[in-house]
Design a protein around this motif. Structure first.
Motif: not given
Length: 444
Positions: A191-198
């Motif tokens: 999993v890789g999000g746009i931001t750490p929260a994502c």
């Protein structure tokens, strides 16, 4: 979730819904990736809504009728009966979900360039109904940069800000149709999000559904590249095995015996096997997403393209060897009766997408051969400009054939019967490895 990740108020609310199994989950695309994922999320206790443009699919799901091999019939019936899973073609219901996974096709166009139109159209539909506190995860295999450069602007066109109002991540599908050991539930997830929260919120959702580990990476681009690397690794190593098969054929050496001998080394070698070509929606296609993207950086992916040339040449190699086998019997390809065993791209599944059997069948047909195609998992398929029906493999089919070509090593085939055939048997999969060989036996 790491305590260091700062969440907005809507992020905290979404995280609480996920933790308490109160979130409603959407899955866009109910194919080989989407339906198994929707089933696992429903089994985990979430209410799931499946979206698809094909009304036939949504109707089947709502009736509890399974059409994907990796889904257990009884499980689908149970979660539909319990109202944990429903399907629809009405994308306005996306307004009712808290998180949505996009699992749509990402094919190549006629110029061998990525076709992201399905991702874009899905993104536009979601953007119409995007609301605060919503998670969007792209699972479709694509080139590095798609999530951030293509999908994010579409979603932010709603006026909501990614990372604060809604959350966006990429988590590549890892589906191996027919694999008896690894499936959607127990395969590790990246999993890789746009931001750490994502990243944190998407990881929490997958952790609550799957048994496999969830591995977080620093960005969607890393996760996108990781998926391409997986399939390029296989693409190139299969090409090496195929090239070895061609060379061993010229040298009169059994490539299968060579590979088995090499596989006895406990380190530094991983066996890959040759075949009539590459099939499926992933391995023949995904590496060329990277080839296309590399041009943007003025880089030419020579190894990937060469591997593609080798793998794409295998159906022609098979047809040529079939012609030589018939010549040895004093027969021409034109007018010969050929039994082709297997049209699915791999054993024990019904998926014919990019199957190497298709160009083999088409070439044999165009050269004037009379074909009998046998596949216990595929009733009909499109080739040679028409719908072709498969037939049951019987002793009579073997008796009538001048040549038998094993293109897919389905477990259901009666190899004992095949091994007793007095006709030429061309085994492209080493399917008869553990059987007495026919009198006229040809291997890849």
């Amino acid at each position: 979730m790491s305590e260091q990740v700062q969440l907005s108020s809507v992020g905290k609310e979404l995280l609480e819904k996920i933790t308490n199994r109160q979130a409603t989950i959407g899955v866009v695309g109910l194919g080989y990736v989407g339906l198994p994922l929707a089933v696992e999320k429903a089994k985990a206790g979430y209410k799931v809504i499946g979206f698809d443009v094909q009304e036939k699919r949504t109707d089947m799901v709502n009736q509890g009728i399974n059409y994907i091999g990796d889904v257990v019939d009884e499980e689908l019936k149970e979660i539909v009966a319990d109202k944990k899973l429903a399907a629809t073609t009405d994308y306005s219901k996306i307004k009712d979900v808290d998180a949505v996974a996009i699992c749509v096709p990402t094919p190549l166009d006629i110029y061998q360039q990525p076709d992201t139109s399905y991702v874009e159209s899905s993104g536009k539909e979601i953007a119409k109904y995007l609301h605060k506190g919503m998670l969007v995860v792209l699972e479709s295999t694509t080139y590095p940069g798609t999530t951030e450069e293509v999908l994010k602007p579409i979603l932010e066109g709603s006026g909501l800000k990614c990372g604060e109002d809604f959350f966006l991540a990429y988590s590549p599908e890892r589906v191996d149709p027919g694999n008896k050991h690894y499936n959607t539930k127990n395969t590790p997830k990246v999993v890789g999000g746009i931001t750490p929260a994502c990243t944190a919120i998407a990881s929490e959702l997958y952790s609550s559904v799957l048994e496999g580990d969830v591995h977080q990476v620093s960005s969607p681009a890393v996760a996108e590249m990781e998926k391409i690397l997986e399939n390029t690794f296989r693409h190139i190593n299969i090409a090496l095995a195929n090239e070895m098969a061609i060379l061993c054929n010229k040298m009169g050496i059994d490539v299968w015996e060579v590979i088995d001998a090499a596989a006895t080394k406990p380190y530094g070698f991983m066996p890959f096997y040759p075949g009539p070509g590459l099939g499926g929606h992933c391995i023949p296609i995904d590496p060329f997403y990277l080839t296309w993207k590399a041009r943007e950086y003025n880089y030419h992916t020579r190894l990937i393209e060469l591997a593609g040339e080798i793998n794409n040449s295998m159906p022609e190699f098979v047809v040529n060897k079939a012609m030589y086998a018939l010549n040895g019997e004093g027969k021409a390809l034109r007018g010969s009766k050929i039994a082709v065993l297997g049209v699915a791209y791999k054993k024990d599944i019904d998926d014919v997408r990019e199957s190497p059997a298709l160009p083999i069948i088409e070439t044999l047909y165009n050269e004037g051969a009379e074909l009998f195609v046998c596949d216990p998992h595929v009733k009909s398929f499109r080739s040679c400009g028409m719908v072709m029906e498969t037939v049951e493999l019987t002793e009579q089919v073997l008796e009538d054939a001048d040549l038998v070509i094993i293109t897919t090593d389905h477990t259901a085939f009666d190899y004992e019967m095949i091994s007793k055939s007095d006709k030429v048997v061309f085994d492209t999969r080493n399917a008869l490895k553990n059987y007495e060989k026919p009198k006229k036996y040809v291997k890849l």
